[in-house]
Scaffold this active site. Structure first.
Site, short mmCIF file in Angstrom:
data_model
loop_
_atom_site.label_atom_id
_atom_site.label_comp_id
_atom_site.label_asym_id
_atom_site.label_seq_id
_atom_site.Cartn_x
_atom_site.Cartn_y
_atom_site.Cartn_z
N ASP A 16 0.85 -1.19 0.00
CA ASP A 16 0.00 0.00 0.00
C ASP A 16 0.89 1.24 0.00
O ASP A 16 2.10 1.14 0.18
CB ASP A 16 -0.91 0.01 1.23
CG ASP A 16 -0.14 -0.23 2.52
OD1 ASP A 16 1.05 0.14 2.61
OD2 ASP A 16 -0.72 -0.80 3.45
N ASP A 18 1.44 4.78 1.88
CA ASP A 18 1.09 5.63 3.00
C ASP A 18 1.58 7.04 2.70
O ASP A 18 2.73 7.25 2.31
CB ASP A 18 1.74 5.11 4.29
CG ASP A 18 1.36 3.66 4.57
OD1 ASP A 18 0.17 3.39 4.75
OD2 ASP A 18 2.27 2.80 4.57
N ASP A 92 9.29 3.71 13.39
CA ASP A 92 9.94 2.60 14.09
C ASP A 92 11.38 2.35 13.60
O ASP A 92 12.35 2.61 14.32
CB ASP A 92 9.09 1.31 14.08
CG ASP A 92 8.48 0.96 12.72
OD1 ASP A 92 8.79 1.64 11.73
OD2 ASP A 92 7.71 -0.02 12.66
P1 ATP Z 1 3.69 -2.73 5.13
O1 ATP Z 1 2.58 -1.77 4.79
O2 ATP Z 1 4.43 -3.26 3.99
O3 ATP Z 1 3.28 -3.77 6.10
P2 ATP Z 1 4.80 -0.39 6.35
O4 ATP Z 1 6.20 -0.08 6.82
O5 ATP Z 1 4.21 0.50 5.31
O6 ATP Z 1 4.79 -1.89 5.92
P3 ATP Z 1 2.53 0.35 7.91
O7 ATP Z 1 1.91 -0.38 9.06
O8 ATP Z 1 1.76 0.53 6.66
O9 ATP Z 1 3.90 -0.39 7.64
O10 ATP Z 1 2.95 1.77 8.49
C1 ATP Z 1 3.44 2.82 7.67
C2 ATP Z 1 4.61 3.52 8.37
O11 ATP Z 1 4.17 4.03 9.62
C3 ATP Z 1 5.78 2.61 8.68
O12 ATP Z 1 6.67 2.52 7.60
C4 ATP Z 1 6.39 3.31 9.87
O13 ATP Z 1 7.19 4.40 9.46
C5 ATP Z 1 5.20 3.87 10.59
N1 ATP Z 1 4.71 2.94 11.63
C6 ATP Z 1 3.74 2.01 11.51
N2 ATP Z 1 3.55 1.35 12.65
C7 ATP Z 1 4.41 1.88 13.54
C8 ATP Z 1 4.69 1.64 14.92
N3 ATP Z 1 4.04 0.70 15.60
N4 ATP Z 1 5.64 2.39 15.50
C9 ATP Z 1 6.29 3.36 14.81
N5 ATP Z 1 6.08 3.62 13.53
C10 ATP Z 1 5.15 2.90 12.89
MG MG Z 2 2.24 0.42 4.57
#
Ligand code: ATP
Ligand code: MG
Length: 391
Positions: A16, A18, A92
């Site tokens: 996705d 963001d 994170d």
């Molecule tokens: P994917 O969507 O592929 O699972 P992602 O890194 O995009 O991985 P998301 O859950 O969509 O993960 O979150 C988007 C962004 O928000 C992350 O890349 C991170 O920077 C931040 N983020 C998400 N969850 C957390 C958390 N629990 N603590 C700190 N930052 C977070």
């Molecule tokens: Mg994501």
């Protein structure tokens, strides 16, 4: 920003996209008709483009007087808005803190994320202990990303996980359920499972399964679970659908199976025993990872249909075949048969039965009733054993 920049840099298709902006949630909403604001803990805007949802977050800041709630080091609410420079620090991992700017098409990196990305390293921003305490789910994210991307976890972020894994007990069950699905529907469920075990995280998610696995001497239940996860990974690779209930039915099978067997040993009927076993395990698991009814219901059906496969006479097999959950329950039986938990001949019988025409099916039913029992048919399958090599 975040995962999509990280994935694009790896040449992978992001799950996705963001988006982050300095616009406040209310401003975003006023700009897009197709926008909904969600979340209280963490207020976000969802913008709908057909079936696609673009998640839009406002930069978070550090103003101590804002709408932020921290309890025992855990960040329970964060709606303090700020600038991009401030936003970076609450991400994170460094590789998740890369921002692609739509202004000048550059990647903004304040935390050395590009370097870590090139070295395939997951490194928490700031002090690992504090960051895991703030949000223990980050330990699961570390495992998920390292399995999925093949990154190694930086030693400082790595070494504290085992001793901090207990903090996961503070996380609401609904959030852990979502996280479990992300962990095991990633296409690398087997590695993820092994990693979770190594970090003592698995038992925090599936305590009853963990207990069953550790009490099992020959590693048999472990084999069943690994087979189930291999199947899931293969299906995902082949673009086939994977259902959460089937996966969870496999995860919880061993605790159900043990209880089922215990009840059989006490002389209970097989159908009743498996129902009771399910009724015990589901509420325990729901306390850790919520199990929505649309998952727990079919999961229970898959388990409770297992003893019915043993009945190969009368019209019962036809009724089982017509059951809406037959296919899943049959797949589950096959899985059990491959690890010695059910009779492979039984699985093979059902394989031909379901694909035969009615005349052939009737013949099969006559054949499957042993000669000496044709006259006084007992209600087979009502009692017996469910240990290895049994239906
Ligand atoms: P994917 O969507 O592929 O699972 P992602 O890194 O995009 O991985 P998301 O859950 O969509 O993960 O979150 C988007 C962004 O928000 C992350 O890349 C991170 O920077 C931040 N983020 C998400 N969850 C957390 C958390 N629990 N603590 C700190 N930052 C977070
Ligand atoms: Mg994501």
């Amino acid at each position: 920003m975040g995962g999509c920049v990280r994935d694009l840099l790896l040449g992978r298709e992001p799950k996705d996209f963001d988006v982050v902006t300095d616009a406040r949630p209310a401003e975003i909403k006023s700009l897009f008709r197709n926008c909904r604001l969600i979340g209280r803990r963490f207020r976000l805007a969802h913008i709908y483009f057909g079936r696609q949802i673009i998640e839009v977050a406002t930069f978070r800041g550090s103003d101590p007087s804002g709408d932020r709630l921290i309890q025992n080091g855990r960040l329970l609410r964060d709606n303090v808005y700020g600038t991009l420079q401030e936003d970076v620090w609450r991400r994170d991992f460094t590789v998740n803190a890369l921002y692609y700017s739509a202004h000048d098409y550059s990647v903004v990196d304040y935390v050395g994320g590009m370097k870590d990305h090139a070295r395939r390293v997951l490194r928490l921003i700031g002090d690992p202990e504090r960051r895991y305490r703030e949000d223990p789910v980050r330990m699961l994210r570390a495992v998920r990303f390292s399995s999925k991307l093949g990154f190694t976890i930086d030693p400082a972020s790595n070494d504290v996980i085992k001793e901090m894994s207990g903090l996961l007990s503070q996380i609401p069950a609904a959030r852990l359920y979502d996280e479990v699905l992300k962990l095991f529907l990633s296409g690398v469920a087997v590695q993820t499972f092994e990693q979770l075990c190594r970090y003592h995280l698995f038992g925090m998610l599936f305590s009853e399964t963990q207990k069953a696995l550790t009490s099992d001497k020959d590693g048999f239940s472990n084999e069943f679970l690994v087979k189930a996860l291999e199947n899931t990974d293969t299906r995902i690779r082949e673009g086939k659908p994977v259902t959460a209930y089937f996966l969870l039915a496999a995860f919880l099978w061993e605790p159900v199976r043990i209880r089922w067997q215990d009840r059989l040993n006490k002389g209970e009927g097989s159908f009743m025993a498996v129902q009771q076993a399910a009724a015990e395990v589901i509420p325990i698991q729901s306390k850790t990872t919520a199990l929505p009814r649309r998952v727990s219901f079919p999961m229970r059906e898959v388990w409770c249909l297992q003893p019915r496969f043993k009945i190969r006479s009368g019209d019962r097999p036809f009724r089982l075949l017509a059951h809406p959950r037959f296919r899943a329950a049959y797949d589950f039986l096959v899985l059990r048969a491959t690890t010695g938990d059910a009779d492979p001949a039984l699985a093979a019988w059902w394989d031909s039965f379901q694909f035969s025409d009615e005349a052939e099916q009737k013949k099969m039913l006559r054949r499957s009733v042993p000669r000496h029992r044709r006259r006084k048919r007992s209600r087979s399958g009502q009692k017996g054993s469910v240990s290895k090599n049994d239906g």
